[in-house]
Design a protein around this motif. Structure first.
Motif, PDB file in Angstrom:
ATOM      1  N   VAL A  69       0.840  -1.201   0.000  1.00 59.39           N
ATOM      2  CA  VAL A  69       0.000   0.000   0.000  1.00 59.39           C
ATOM      3  C   VAL A  69       0.873   1.248   0.000  1.00 59.39           C
ATOM      4  O   VAL A  69       0.630   2.199  -0.756  1.00 59.39           O
ATOM      5  CB  VAL A  69      -0.944   0.004   1.223  1.00 59.39           C
ATOM      6  N   GLU A  73       1.284   4.383  -2.747  1.00 61.24           N
ATOM      7  CA  GLU A  73       1.099   5.788  -2.388  1.00 61.24           C
ATOM      8  C   GLU A  73       2.308   6.628  -2.806  1.00 61.24           C
ATOM      9  O   GLU A  73       2.167   7.764  -3.248  1.00 61.24           O
ATOM     10  CB  GLU A  73       0.865   5.914  -0.877  1.00 61.24           C
ATOM     11  N   SER A 116      -3.060  -1.919  -6.537  1.00 60.31           N
ATOM     12  CA  SER A 116      -4.305  -1.243  -6.162  1.00 60.31           C
ATOM     13  C   SER A 116      -5.024  -0.753  -7.407  1.00 60.31           C
ATOM     14  O   SER A 116      -4.425  -0.113  -8.280  1.00 60.31           O
ATOM     15  CB  SER A 116      -4.001  -0.050  -5.248  1.00 60.31           C
ATOM     16  N   ARG A 281      -3.503   4.757   7.050  1.00 57.35           N
ATOM     17  CA  ARG A 281      -4.964   4.754   7.166  1.00 57.35           C
ATOM     18  C   ARG A 281      -5.578   3.574   6.419  1.00 57.35           C
ATOM     19  O   ARG A 281      -6.454   2.877   6.939  1.00 57.35           O
ATOM     20  CB  ARG A 281      -5.539   6.078   6.635  1.00 57.35           C
ATOM     21  N   THR A 282      -5.106   3.366   5.187  1.00 59.57           N
ATOM     22  CA  THR A 282      -5.643   2.255   4.388  1.00 59.57           C
ATOM     23  C   THR A 282      -5.333   0.912   5.025  1.00 59.57           C
ATOM     24  O   THR A 282      -6.205   0.036   5.122  1.00 59.57           O
ATOM     25  CB  THR A 282      -5.059   2.296   2.964  1.00 59.57           C
ATOM     26  N   SER A 283      -4.108   0.725   5.489  1.00 61.17           N
ATOM     27  CA  SER A 283      -3.700  -0.550   6.089  1.00 61.17           C
ATOM     28  C   SER A 283      -4.462  -0.821   7.379  1.00 61.17           C
ATOM     29  O   SER A 283      -4.875  -1.959   7.646  1.00 61.17           O
ATOM     30  CB  SER A 283      -2.194  -0.543   6.366  1.00 61.17           C
TER      31      SER A 283
END
Length: 433
Positions: A69, A73, A116, A281-283
């Motif tokens: 992730v 990013e 992603s 945040r995503t993880s």
């Protein structure tokens, strides 16, 4: 009423009721699990839920997820897409469909880096949408190729959704990654074939072909692809070559992405912190969903719902193909309202026992499920790729959904192909095991 049937109805009301009111998916799963355990079993709810939450939060296989992730990013904030466009355009500019093929191939390369769908779609679209619009390409075709090709971020390894499925189904993540290669290549051919065929059938829609570029010019343009291809080889090649585990390869990918950001001069303190916080945040969101789903799974197991449902489906006498058709409709319906990771963790405790009892290979089913989730990425009202493209183009969601429809149908065609010819999925992982 049979207690198991009552438990199933209660579970359905809880899950869909909470989701309908806007409660987070992770909270919905956790509350539903606690309620099922407390209402329908004599088991000690508190201690079981606490130990399940702990056990599901430290699995080694999950450590690759935040790294992939974060890599995505970092690359999202770099100028990698600009060089990919420059490297691919001379090779496809005079093909039927022209620079629309850059969207397909660019998304395929980015998918092999980020894992992603949304990042793939946004990174390529941020450059290609204004560029293709300036050159006179139909906006519907530009959007359609981006919407469809962006979904390859889920299928072409490394894939975040595959990691979640591998952890949930207790399958080798490396085998899942390898299994996604051939279906990914087939999907690229389907998309490019459709783009070329449509351009031949409707030539009036397309702008004039790009000026011819000589062989030397094309070869020189390929140097723009060296950074991205090098990162793909470093990450994916290390897994396939048996040099690194998925987690180690993800760490290599992060280092490579940081080096590329240095090369493109986009790695400043602001971008570094923004990428790190977005990845965190995503993880955390994904980890919370997986932990909460484990609590629901153990509660469902205690009320004996998977065995009862498997027995009921067995009594119906459905063939494996009929079972897959029913499951496909269920996943596509859920995909209209939920994102892919939520679908996997929400259905796994019930669906996986059914699939196993039907004698279906779980690695093959993982790819089958990922393709369905890809299709859900471009179906309204909650198709993530549709929202990404809406923010990039300003077009309304129905226009974008119509543009993406042919690519949805091509994904369905890929499902049919891997069902008729399962070797497309299994030949590589079987050969390398």
């Amino acid at each position: 009423m049979d207690p198991t049937v009552l438990a199933a109805l209660t579970l359905a009301l809880l899950v869909f009721g909470l989701l309908a009111t806007g409660v987070w998916v992770s909270v919905t799963l956790l509350v539903s699990g606690i309620a099922m355990m407390a209402l329908f079993t004599p088991a000690p709810t508190g201690s079981l839920m606490a130990s399940t939450l702990w056990d599901s939060s430290w699995g080694w296989a999950l450590t690759s997820l935040p790294l992939f992730v974060w890599m995505g990013e970092i690359l999202f904030r770099s100028n990698l897409s600009r060089d990919m466009f420059r490297g691919l355009a001379p090779w496809v500019g005079r093909m039927p469909g022209g620079l629309l093929h850059v969207n397909v191939l660019g998304c395929a390369v980015m998918a092999a880096i980020t894992g992603s769908s949304a990042v793939t779609c946004a990174t390529i679209g941020r450059l290609s949408v204004p560029e293709l619009e300036k050159r006179g390409y139909p906006m519907a075709q530009t959007i359609g190729t981006l919407a469809g090709s962006g979904t390859m971020g889920l299928l072409i390894p490394p894939s975040i959704v595959m990691i979640v499925y591998g952890v949930t189904a207790e399958q080798s993540i490396a085998r899942l990654f390898i299994a996604g290669i051939l279906p990914g290549l087939v999907l690229i051919c389907l998309f490019m074939g459709y783009v070329g065929l449509r351009a031949l059938l409707r030539p009036a829609e397309m702008p004039a072909p790009d000026p011819r570029v000589g062989l030397w010019g094309k070869l020189k343009a390929l140097t723009n692809l060296v950074p991205s291809i090098g990162l793909v080889i470093a990450v994916v090649g290390s897994i396939y070559g048996g040099i690194a585990t998925p987690t180690e390869a993800a760490a290599v990918g992060v280092l490579g992405a940081l080096l590329l950001s240095l090369l493109y001069r986009t790695l400043d303190r602001e971008n570094f912190v923004a990428g790190l916080m977005a990845a965190m945040r995503t993880s955390c969101m994904i980890a919370m969903i997986i932990a909460a789903a484990s609590c629901l799974s153990i509660a469902i197991a205690f009320v004996d719902l998977p065995r009862t449902l498997a027995s009921w489906v067995g009594d119906l006498g459905l063939s494996p193909w009929a079972l897959l058709a029913v499951l496909a409709l269920l996943v596509l319906a859920m995909g209209c309202f939920l994102e892919g990771i939520s679908i996997i963790v929400l259905t796994s405790s019930v669906v996986l026992p059914l699939v196993q009892s039907a004698g279906i290979d779980l690695v093959w089913f993982g790819i089958f499920l990922v393709i369905l989730i890809e299709a859900a990425q471009i179906t309204p009202p909650v198709g993530f790729n549709l929202f990404v493209l809406q923010s990039l183009t300003g077009k309304d969601i129905l226009f974008i959904a119509r543009a993406a429809l042919p690519y949805f149908l091509l994904l369905m065609a890929l499902l049919v192909l891997i069902t008729l010819f399962p070797g497309i999925v299994l030949i590589l992982p079987d050969a390398m095991s």
